[in-house]
Design an enzyme around this catalytic site. Structure first.
Site, PDB file in Angstrom:
ATOM      1  CG  HIS A  35      -5.104  -3.097   3.173  1.00 59.79           C
ATOM      2  ND1 HIS A  35      -4.864  -4.374   3.273  1.00 59.79           N
ATOM      3  CD2 HIS A  35      -5.973  -2.646   3.991  1.00 59.79           C
ATOM      4  CE1 HIS A  35      -5.705  -4.695   4.445  1.00 59.79           C
ATOM      5  NE2 HIS A  35      -6.277  -3.785   4.938  1.00 59.79           N
ATOM      6  CG  ASP A  37      -9.465  -1.315   5.170  1.00 59.46           C
ATOM      7  OD1 ASP A  37      -8.911  -2.706   5.495  1.00 59.46           O
ATOM      8  OD2 ASP A  37      -8.429  -0.615   5.257  1.00 59.46           O
ATOM      9  CG  MET A  39     -15.099  -1.574   6.870  1.00 56.88           C
ATOM     10  SD  MET A  39     -14.463  -0.281   8.033  1.00 56.88           S
ATOM     11  CE  MET A  39     -12.986  -0.274   8.130  1.00 56.88           C
ATOM     12  CG  HIS A  68      -9.104  -6.415   5.734  1.00 52.58           C
ATOM     13  ND1 HIS A  68      -8.524  -5.509   6.394  1.00 52.58           N
ATOM     14  CD2 HIS A  68      -9.564  -7.415   6.458  1.00 52.58           C
ATOM     15  CE1 HIS A  68      -8.851  -5.969   7.806  1.00 52.58           C
ATOM     16  NE2 HIS A  68      -9.387  -7.190   7.770  1.00 52.58           N
ATOM     17  CG  MET A  70     -12.710  -5.787   8.161  1.00 51.45           C
ATOM     18  SD  MET A  70     -12.021  -4.466   8.357  1.00 51.45           S
ATOM     19  CE  MET A  70     -11.850  -3.712   6.798  1.00 51.45           C
ATOM     20  CG  MET A 139      -7.348  -7.307  11.897  1.00 54.33           C
ATOM     21  SD  MET A 139      -7.488  -5.917  10.584  1.00 54.33           S
ATOM     22  CE  MET A 139      -7.701  -4.624  11.726  1.00 54.33           C
ATOM     23  N   GLY A 146     -10.012   3.437  10.834  1.00 57.98           N
ATOM     24  CA  GLY A 146      -8.608   3.943  10.530  1.00 57.98           C
ATOM     25  C   GLY A 146      -8.147   4.762  12.150  1.00 57.98           C
ATOM     26  N   GLY A 147      -6.828   5.082  12.044  1.00 59.60           N
ATOM     27  CA  GLY A 147      -6.242   6.156  12.882  1.00 59.60           C
ATOM     28  C   GLY A 147      -6.485   5.452  14.282  1.00 59.60           C
ATOM     29  CG  ASP A 175      -4.954  -3.628   8.620  1.00 60.93           C
ATOM     30  OD1 ASP A 175      -4.689  -2.375   8.644  1.00 60.93           O
ATOM     31  OD2 ASP A 175      -6.007  -4.249   7.689  1.00 60.93           O
ATOM     32  N   GLY A 197      -2.980   3.398   6.902  1.00 64.08           N
ATOM     33  CA  GLY A 197      -3.610   4.047   6.476  1.00 64.08           C
ATOM     34  C   GLY A 197      -3.486   5.443   6.692  1.00 64.08           C
TER      35      GLY A 197
HETATM   36  C1  DX5 Z   1      -9.160  -1.204  10.229  1.00 62.93           C
HETATM   37  C2  DX5 Z   1      -8.542  -1.313   8.711  1.00 62.93           C
HETATM   38  C3  DX5 Z   1      -7.121  -0.910   8.540  1.00 62.93           C
HETATM   39  C4  DX5 Z   1      -7.030   0.593   8.806  1.00 62.93           C
HETATM   40  C5  DX5 Z   1      -5.584   0.910   8.723  1.00 62.93           C
HETATM   41  O1  DX5 Z   1     -10.390  -1.795  10.294  1.00 62.93           O
HETATM   42  O2  DX5 Z   1      -8.586  -2.637   8.292  1.00 62.93           O
HETATM   43  O3  DX5 Z   1      -6.803  -1.337   7.169  1.00 62.93           O
HETATM   44  O4  DX5 Z   1      -7.768   1.367   8.087  1.00 62.93           O
HETATM   45  O5  DX5 Z   1      -5.568   2.207   9.029  1.00 62.93           O
HETATM   46  P1  DX5 Z   1      -4.364   3.069  10.292  1.00 62.93           P
HETATM   47  O6  DX5 Z   1      -3.277   2.656   9.743  1.00 62.93           O
HETATM   48  O7  DX5 Z   1      -5.029   4.218  10.009  1.00 62.93           O
HETATM   49  O8  DX5 Z   1      -4.870   2.037  11.534  1.00 62.93           O
HETATM   50 ZN    ZN Z   2      -7.412  -3.447   6.535  1.00 64.26          ZN
END
Ligand code: DX5
Ligand code: ZN
Length: 228
Positions: A35, A37, A39, A68, A70, A139, A146-147, A175, A197
């Site tokens: 996956h 991400d 941004m 993904h 964003m 979502m 993350g986290g 996610d 993540g």
């Molecule tokens: C958030 C991302 C996720 C995120 C997942 O914007 O799309 O993919 O990194 O990370 P965890 O599992 O740490 O929430």
């Molecule tokens: Zn994601």
């Protein structure tokens, strides 16, 4: 119901200084998809990686790249992510006024098309594009970092989206904040693809990644009543 459980580690939690090695490590540890991400500091309040990084890590695994986006707008960048080696390209329903067009663009490039919903967006937003979709991403945190902690109200959204999908061959992915503690509830609600993540990348070695992936997979399989 929807095939095997798919575990998709988010490389947002990987060590960016050793990204190729980290991708090989999750591959060896038994992930299903990778996956990615993306941004832009505009649609979400953080900046991560672009097509050049996707291209650079592509030779490190044969596994599916689940990208993904964003970012807003998304359309001007879709071709670059397709050429960089993405397999699934997911755009946000909230990222632009012409979702149907974005999905056609993705499939026109020969890639699988996904749509993601931020926590406040109702599933009705995608009712009329279902037949253009290969994946729906619910979502379970506000996108950007993350986290964060899993938002429990998203379990009901997962149930409703699963009902909307019906017999269509569409993956339902969750996610954000996914851990072995809530993976079972996500799978029971109807998710078949789990992004994680921080819960995968903690520990920093192939062995710990293997343990972390198995813990999430086993929790989901048990909730589905499957043997582990
Ligand atoms: C958030 C991302 C996720 C995120 C997942 O914007 O799309 O993919 O990194 O990370 P965890 O599992 O740490 O929430
Ligand atoms: Zn994601």
């Amino acid at each position: 119901m929807s095939g095997d459980i798919i575990i998709a580690p988010s490389i947002l939690s990987a060590d960016f200084a050793r990204l190729g090695e980290e991708v090989r490590a999750i591959d060896q540890a038994g992930c299903d998809w990778v996956h990615v991400d993306v941004m832009d500091g505009h649609f979400v309040p953080n900046i991560s990686i672009g097509p050049a990084v996707v291209k650079a890590i592509r030779p490190h695994t044969k596994k599916v790249f689940d990208v993904h986006l964003m970012i807003a707008p998304a359309d001007p960048y879709i071709e670059a992510f397709a050429q960089a080696g993405s397999d699934i390209i997911t755009v946000h329903a909230e990222a632009g006024p012409h979702l149907d067009r974005s999905l056609q663009l993705i499939r026109g490039l020969g890639k699988k098309a996904g749509v993601s919903l931020t926590p406040q967006t109702p599933e009705s937003a995608i009712e009329y594009v279902l037949d253009r979709l290969d994946l729906i991403l619910v979502m379970s945190v506000n996108p950007g970092f993350g986290g964060q902690a899993f938002i429990p109200a998203m379990l009901e959204k997962i149930r409703r989206v699963r009902a909307m999908i019906g017999a269509r061959p569409i993956h339902l992915e969750v996610d954000g904040g996914v851990t072995p503690d809530n993976a079972g509830a996500c799978a029971a609600a109807g998710a078949n693809a789990l992004v994680a993540g921080s819960a995968v990348f903690k520990g920093g070695t192939v062995e710990t990644y293997k343990t972390n992936i198995s813990a999430i997979r086993n929790a989901a399989a048990m909730a589905r009543g499957e043997a582990i």
